[in-house]
Design an enzyme around this catalytic site. Structure first.
Site, PDB file in Angstrom:
ATOM      1  N   HIS A  17     -61.677 -18.098  88.150  1.00 39.97           N
ATOM      2  CA  HIS A  17     -60.914 -18.414  87.273  1.00 39.97           C
ATOM      3  C   HIS A  17     -61.211 -18.471  86.347  1.00 39.97           C
ATOM      4  CE1 HIS A  17     -64.137 -21.223  85.286  1.00 39.97           C
ATOM      5  NE2 HIS A  17     -64.200 -22.096  86.773  1.00 39.97           N
ATOM      6  N   GLU A 109     -66.061 -25.648  93.621  1.00 39.10           N
ATOM      7  CA  GLU A 109     -66.729 -25.184  93.165  1.00 39.10           C
ATOM      8  C   GLU A 109     -67.989 -26.019  93.537  1.00 39.10           C
ATOM      9  OE1 GLU A 109     -68.601 -23.956  91.417  1.00 39.10           O
ATOM     10  OE2 GLU A 109     -68.093 -24.164  89.202  1.00 39.10           O
TER      11      GLU A 109
END
Length: 280
Positions: A17, A109
């Site tokens: 990201h 994550e």
């Protein structure tokens, strides 16, 4: 059950990201849940630029325009920063290019716990360095080995999608799978894919914000970084000479070639003093 011929992805692209509020201020995690941490404006710009570079790379390597011979399918982590990264990145692709998007919770994550008090997390991360990054489990959270387990499950599902042609790509088009995820998750994905050891995982550096790494199908049917990335790049990622050599063999080598070139870590576990089982 799918009956169409299996179409292997031409490329599998891993992307982290863009810059998030947590990347520039660790204190953000003390008041905002990790999954809700947003991108910064710089992060949005990074994602748009990465999308343009990715499209240019795919189009140039495919030797044609989007309407002719390539398509993209995206897998994205459910976190706000990855979803926003994909929205911004996606502005570089026409609707005709994109055959699908799937939000995939297993590529989220690493869980660090709930709200993260900055001073406490500093101590916890120092402890992780002493303990080892792969096996250290965050209080109320996960270890990298926990992430490995769910990423392994994701990979099984991904290959079922390929085997059953669930991407529904035209046989005349090149299929590109793009996985928009996180730094550690991407490294664990590669560890699983290339069967790297824990020690080899510990060597690896994190991806930069909106950095993407391209695994392409080599001439012998194996995926490799050696087509789109240089040995110098891979060295900067933390890969050892043996890991890099393996990538270069994969450019043209088959599975049989890899078996011939790889010792399968035998030397690490056995003293191979002789090639015969005969005893004196």
């Amino acid at each position: 059950m799918g009956t169409d011929k299996k179409i292997l992805p031409k490329r599998i692209i891993l992307m982290r990201h863009g810059e998030s509020a947590g990347n520039i201020d660790q204190g953000a995690y003390a008041t905002t849940p990790d999954h809700k941490i947003p991108l910064t404006e710089e992060g949005r710009a990074q994602a748009r630029e990465a999308g343009r570079k990715m499209r240019a790379l795919i189009s140039a390597q495919s030797g044609g325009t989007c309407g002719e011979n390539w398509r993209v399918y995206f897998y994205v982590s459910p976190y706000e920063r990855t979803r926003t990264t994909l929205r911004e990145e996606g502005k570089a692709f026409s609707r005709r290019c994109v055959i699908g998007v799937r939000e995939e919770c297993r590529i989220r994550e690493q869980d660090f716990g709930n709200f993260q008090v900055e001073d406490r997390m500093r101590v916890v991360k120092e402890t992780r360095e002493r303990f080892g990054r792969f096996f250290y489990r965050f209080p109320e959270g996960e270890s990298a080995s926990d992430v490995y387990d769910r990423v392994s499950s994701f990979l099984e599902s991904l290959w079922r999608d390929v085997d059953m042609n669930r991407h529904q790509v035209d046989p005349l088009s090149e299929l590109n799978l793009v996985i928009v995820s996180h730094g550690l998750t991407s490294r664990v994905f590669l560890m699983k894919w290339f069967k790297w050891t824990v020690e080899e995982f510990e060597r690896l550096n994190n991806l930069g914000n909106c950095e993407f790494r391209v695994m392409e199908l080599g001439a012998g049917g194996e995926y490799t970084f050696g087509i789109h990335h240089t040995e110098e790049e891979m060295l900067a990622w933390g890969m050892s000479k043996d890991m890099i050599d393996d990538q270069m063999v994969r450019v043209n080598g088959s599975r049989e070639t890899l078996n011939d070139c790889c010792t399968l870590q035998l030397d690490e576990y056995f003293d191979l003093l002789d090639v015969t089982d005969d005893e004196e």
